[in-house]
Structures are given as structure tokens and as C-alpha cells.
Design an enzyme around this catalytic site. Structure first.
Site, PDB file in Angstrom:
ATOM      1  N   ASN A 101       0.863  -1.183   0.000  1.00 12.53           N
ATOM      2  CA  ASN A 101       0.000   0.000   0.000  1.00 12.53           C
ATOM      3  C   ASN A 101       0.901   1.236   0.000  1.00 12.53           C
ATOM      4  O   ASN A 101       1.526   1.550   1.012  1.00 12.53           O
ATOM      5  CB  ASN A 101      -0.901  -0.044   1.249  1.00 12.53           C
ATOM      6  CG  ASN A 101      -1.791   1.180   1.360  1.00 12.53           C
ATOM      7  OD1 ASN A 101      -1.810   2.029   0.460  1.00 12.53           O
ATOM      8  ND2 ASN A 101      -2.518   1.281   2.458  1.00 12.53           N
ATOM      9  N   PHE A 102       0.940   1.919  -1.119  1.00  8.84           N
ATOM     10  CA  PHE A 102       1.821   3.095  -1.232  1.00  8.84           C
ATOM     11  C   PHE A 102       1.307   4.304  -0.453  1.00  8.84           C
ATOM     12  O   PHE A 102       2.051   5.250  -0.227  1.00  8.84           O
ATOM     13  CB  PHE A 102       1.977   3.508  -2.713  1.00  8.84           C
ATOM     14  CG  PHE A 102       2.867   2.629  -3.538  1.00  8.84           C
ATOM     15  CD1 PHE A 102       3.395   1.448  -3.046  1.00  8.84           C
ATOM     16  CD2 PHE A 102       3.205   2.997  -4.848  1.00  8.84           C
ATOM     17  CE1 PHE A 102       4.238   0.647  -3.830  1.00  8.84           C
ATOM     18  CE2 PHE A 102       4.042   2.212  -5.639  1.00  8.84           C
ATOM     19  CZ  PHE A 102       4.553   1.039  -5.126  1.00  8.84           C
ATOM     20  N   LYS A 103       0.020   4.303  -0.111  1.00  6.58           N
ATOM     21  CA  LYS A 103      -0.600   5.467   0.549  1.00  6.58           C
ATOM     22  C   LYS A 103      -0.307   6.726  -0.297  1.00  6.58           C
ATOM     23  O   LYS A 103      -0.458   6.676  -1.508  1.00  6.58           O
ATOM     24  CB  LYS A 103      -0.111   5.581   2.003  1.00  6.58           C
ATOM     25  CG  LYS A 103      -0.278   4.252   2.762  1.00  6.58           C
ATOM     26  CD  LYS A 103      -0.011   4.332   4.228  1.00  6.58           C
ATOM     27  CE  LYS A 103      -0.253   2.987   4.874  1.00  6.58           C
ATOM     28  NZ  LYS A 103      -0.158   2.994   6.319  1.00  6.58           N
TER      29      LYS A 103
ATOM     30  N   HIS B 293      -9.701   1.101   4.866  1.00  6.06           N
ATOM     31  CA  HIS B 293      -8.390   1.279   5.496  1.00  6.06           C
ATOM     32  C   HIS B 293      -8.521   2.201   6.712  1.00  6.06           C
ATOM     33  O   HIS B 293      -9.299   3.160   6.695  1.00  6.06           O
ATOM     34  CB  HIS B 293      -7.379   1.853   4.494  1.00  6.06           C
ATOM     35  CG  HIS B 293      -5.993   1.782   5.046  1.00  6.06           C
ATOM     36  ND1 HIS B 293      -5.497   2.746   5.878  1.00  6.06           N
ATOM     37  CD2 HIS B 293      -5.024   0.835   4.925  1.00  6.06           C
ATOM     38  CE1 HIS B 293      -4.271   2.394   6.242  1.00  6.06           C
ATOM     39  NE2 HIS B 293      -3.961   1.235   5.675  1.00  6.06           N
TER      40      HIS B 293
ATOM     41  N   GLU C 204      -6.743   4.540   7.836  1.00  4.68           N
ATOM     42  CA  GLU C 204      -6.516   5.980   7.625  1.00  4.68           C
ATOM     43  C   GLU C 204      -7.756   6.646   7.038  1.00  4.68           C
ATOM     44  O   GLU C 204      -8.046   7.808   7.329  1.00  4.68           O
ATOM     45  CB  GLU C 204      -5.271   6.185   6.746  1.00  4.68           C
ATOM     46  CG  GLU C 204      -4.008   5.961   7.571  1.00  4.68           C
ATOM     47  CD  GLU C 204      -2.854   5.333   6.830  1.00  4.68           C
ATOM     48  OE1 GLU C 204      -2.860   5.319   5.588  1.00  4.68           O
ATOM     49  OE2 GLU C 204      -1.941   4.834   7.511  1.00  4.68           O
TER      50      GLU C 204
ATOM     51  N   GLU D 143      -5.553  -5.044  10.453  1.00  5.32           N
ATOM     52  CA  GLU D 143      -4.494  -4.060  10.665  1.00  5.32           C
ATOM     53  C   GLU D 143      -4.794  -3.261  11.929  1.00  5.32           C
ATOM     54  O   GLU D 143      -5.563  -2.281  11.877  1.00  5.32           O
ATOM     55  CB  GLU D 143      -4.424  -3.084   9.487  1.00  5.32           C
ATOM     56  CG  GLU D 143      -4.132  -3.739   8.165  1.00  5.32           C
ATOM     57  CD  GLU D 143      -3.548  -2.729   7.184  1.00  5.32           C
ATOM     58  OE1 GLU D 143      -2.404  -2.912   6.781  1.00  5.32           O
ATOM     59  OE2 GLU D 143      -4.231  -1.750   6.843  1.00  5.32           O
TER      60      GLU D 143
ATOM     61  N   GLY E 230       2.220   2.214  10.830  1.00  4.07           N
ATOM     62  CA  GLY E 230       3.144   3.341  10.668  1.00  4.07           C
ATOM     63  C   GLY E 230       3.827   3.755  11.956  1.00  4.07           C
ATOM     64  O   GLY E 230       4.417   4.831  12.035  1.00  4.07           O
TER      65      GLY E 230
ATOM     66  N   SER F 257       3.252  -2.296  10.453  1.00  4.50           N
ATOM     67  CA  SER F 257       4.704  -2.326  10.685  1.00  4.50           C
ATOM     68  C   SER F 257       5.358  -3.654  10.277  1.00  4.50           C
ATOM     69  O   SER F 257       6.291  -4.127  10.930  1.00  4.50           O
ATOM     70  CB  SER F 257       5.031  -1.973  12.133  1.00  4.50           C
ATOM     71  OG  SER F 257       4.596  -0.645  12.411  1.00  4.50           O
TER      72      SER F 257
HETATM   73  P1  13P Z   1       2.776   0.291   7.835  1.00  2.00           P
HETATM   74  O1  13P Z   1       3.360  -0.961   7.202  1.00  2.00           O
HETATM   75  O2  13P Z   1       3.478   1.527   7.439  1.00  2.00           O
HETATM   76  O3  13P Z   1       2.622   0.116   9.304  1.00  2.00           O
HETATM   77  O4  13P Z   1       1.297   0.442   7.236  1.00  2.00           O
HETATM   78  C1  13P Z   1       0.441  -0.638   7.228  1.00  2.00           C
HETATM   79  C2  13P Z   1      -0.742  -0.307   6.420  1.00  2.00           C
HETATM   80  O5  13P Z   1      -1.496   0.597   6.742  1.00  2.00           O
HETATM   81  C3  13P Z   1      -0.957  -1.047   5.174  1.00  2.00           C
HETATM   82  O6  13P Z   1      -2.204  -0.807   4.643  1.00  2.00           O
END
Ligand code: 13P
Length: 235
Positions: A6-8, A90, A92, A159, A165, A195
Site C-alpha cells: 500500500n503506497f498510501k 483502510h 486511515e 491491521e 506506521g 509495521s
Molecule cells: P505500515 O506498514 O506503514 O505500518 O502500514 C500498514 C498499512 O497501513 C498497510 O495498509
């Protein structure tokens, strides 16, 4: 196994193209038959010529074919590139952008009706984790409200919000216990995210009921993500 990146809000159109080119050669040479999913930002979506087991998906889309939804993309913009995979729910989007369960469920229904492969995310915040496993499961199940979990093209990503993150991975025991309880209700493949990095990929993929990983930060580096795909092949 399913290995997803997931590049966000990272990577550009140019760097996404370079990333996918490198990943594609690596996966083809490795002869991996795992499912590899990459979710670039919507500005980088394109027609990519990729080996069969790599798919590009969208991180978000509005539940509409097209229309007046400023700043959003819909089915028409996704179909232009022949993409049929979407990330929904997600943390976020839920916790930073304030998407409600009702909105999440509407997206889910719409993209399900379009036959998309859906990676549907659930996960509890820190204060719920601190209340204990019963609260954790109740919270995660509440994020399944209005969601048809018998959908054949569903993948569920667990998650925990506090592990995203933050560099704080849930312990293997916490992941194992949570996935086992989720698995009693959810028959779709279960991924873990939060993570995940090269160093803990193997131990996470070894956890019972874990069928893959959804990786944020560590996936933005193509070499690290390729290493994860390689570790998965050796499982
Ligand atoms: P991180 O791997 O940066 O913790 O993010 C996980 C995530 O939100 C994947 O969708």
C-alpha cells in the site's frame, strides 16, 4: 500467500512505473506463484503490462460509475486501466478522513456488484486493544456490519490501528489469537498489516490463519518489497 503493498500518499507516476517494472522482472524470474498486489496513488494508475500473479489496485474510490464527487474517482476512471482490485475500509480512511461504517459498506456493495477483488481492512485502536481480546473482537466484528463476508472475491486485512506506521508490530501471540478468532467468522483469506518489514515477514507469514501481509512503509522501497515476496516463496 498474498503479498500486498500500500503506497498510501507516496510515489509518483514515474517512480511507480519504475517500481512495477523492477517488481515484475523480479517476480517473473523468481517464478513466485504468490498473489502480489500493489496499490499506488490514483495519480499513478495506468495500463501496466505485468505477469499474471501481480495486480495493481486502487486505494480508494467513490461508489459510483461517474458523477459530481469532486476529488474522487469512480468506476469509469478505474475501468480505463482494466483494474479490478480495490482497498476498502483502510484505517486511515476511517480514522483520519472520518469515513463511517455506513459509507464503507456502500463502497463495498458497489464494488462487489462490479465483481472487484476487495481487500477489506479492519482493526482496533489502542484503547480497545488495552481493554482485552473480547473488546478487540467485538470492535473488529463491528467493522463487518453491512459487509457481505461470503463474497467470493474478498480478502480481509487485519491491521491494528496502533501498529500502523508506528514501528510497533503486534506480537505474534496477539496476531495469532486475533486471527484465530476472526477466522471463526470470516472464511475469506486473512492478511496481517501493521509495521511489517523484511525482518519480521517470515515469522508473521508462519502464524496460523495468516495468508499474507499488507505492507505500508516497508513496501515503498522496491528492493525491500521484492525481498518480502522472496521470503514468502520460501515458506
Ligand atoms: P505500515 O506498514 O506503514 O505500518 O502500514 C500498514 C498499512 O497501513 C498497510 O495498509
Amino acid at each position: 500467500m498474498i503479498i500486498a503493498a500500500n503506497f498510501k500518499t507516496n510515489h509518483t507516476r514515474k517512480s511507480t512505473k519504475a517500481y512495477l517494472g523492477k517488481l515484475n522482472s523480479f517476480v517473473a524470474e523468481l517464478k513466485s506463484d504468490d498473489t502480489v498486489l500493489v496499490f499506488p496513488p490514483s495519480s499513478a494508475l495506468d495500463n501496466f503490462d505485468l505477469t499474471d500473479n501481480i495486480s495493481v489496485g486502487v486505494q480508494n474510490a467513490y461508489p459510483t460509475e461517474k458523477g459530481s464527487f469532486t476529488g474522487e474517482i469512480g468506476l469509469e476512471q478505474i475501468e480505463e486501466f482494466g483494474l479490478t482490485t480495490i482497498l476498502i475500509g483502510h484505517s486511515e480512511r476511517r480514522h483520519v478522513l472520518g469515513e463511517s461504517q455506513d459509507e464503507v459498506a456502500k463502497k463495498y456493495d458497489f464494488y462487489k456488484s462490479c465483481g472487484f477483488q476487495i481487500v477489506y481492512c479492519i482493526g482496533e485502536p489502542k484503547e480497545v486493544r488495552e481493554e482485552g481480546i473480547e473488546s478487540v473482537i467485538a470492535y473488529n466484528f463491528s467493522q463487518l456490519e453491512g459487509i457481505d463476508i461470503s463474497y467470493e472475491n474478498l480478502i480481509v486485512a487485519y491491521e491494528p490501528v496502533w501498529a500502523i506506521g508506528t514501528g510497533l508490530t503486534a506480537s505474534n501471540e496477539q496476531i495469532e489469537e486475533t486471527l484465530a478468532l476472526l477466522n471463526e467468522k470470516i472464511k475469506a483469506p486473512l492478511l496481517y498489516g501493521g509495521s511489517v518489514k523484511v525482518a519480521n515477514t517470515k515469522e508473521i507469514l508462519d502464524i496460523p490463519n495468516c495468508e499474507g501481509i499488507l505492507v505500508g512503509t516497508a513496501s515503498w522501497d522496491v528492493d525491500a518489497f521484492c525481498e518480502m515476496v522472496e521470503i514468502s516463496k520460501k515458506q
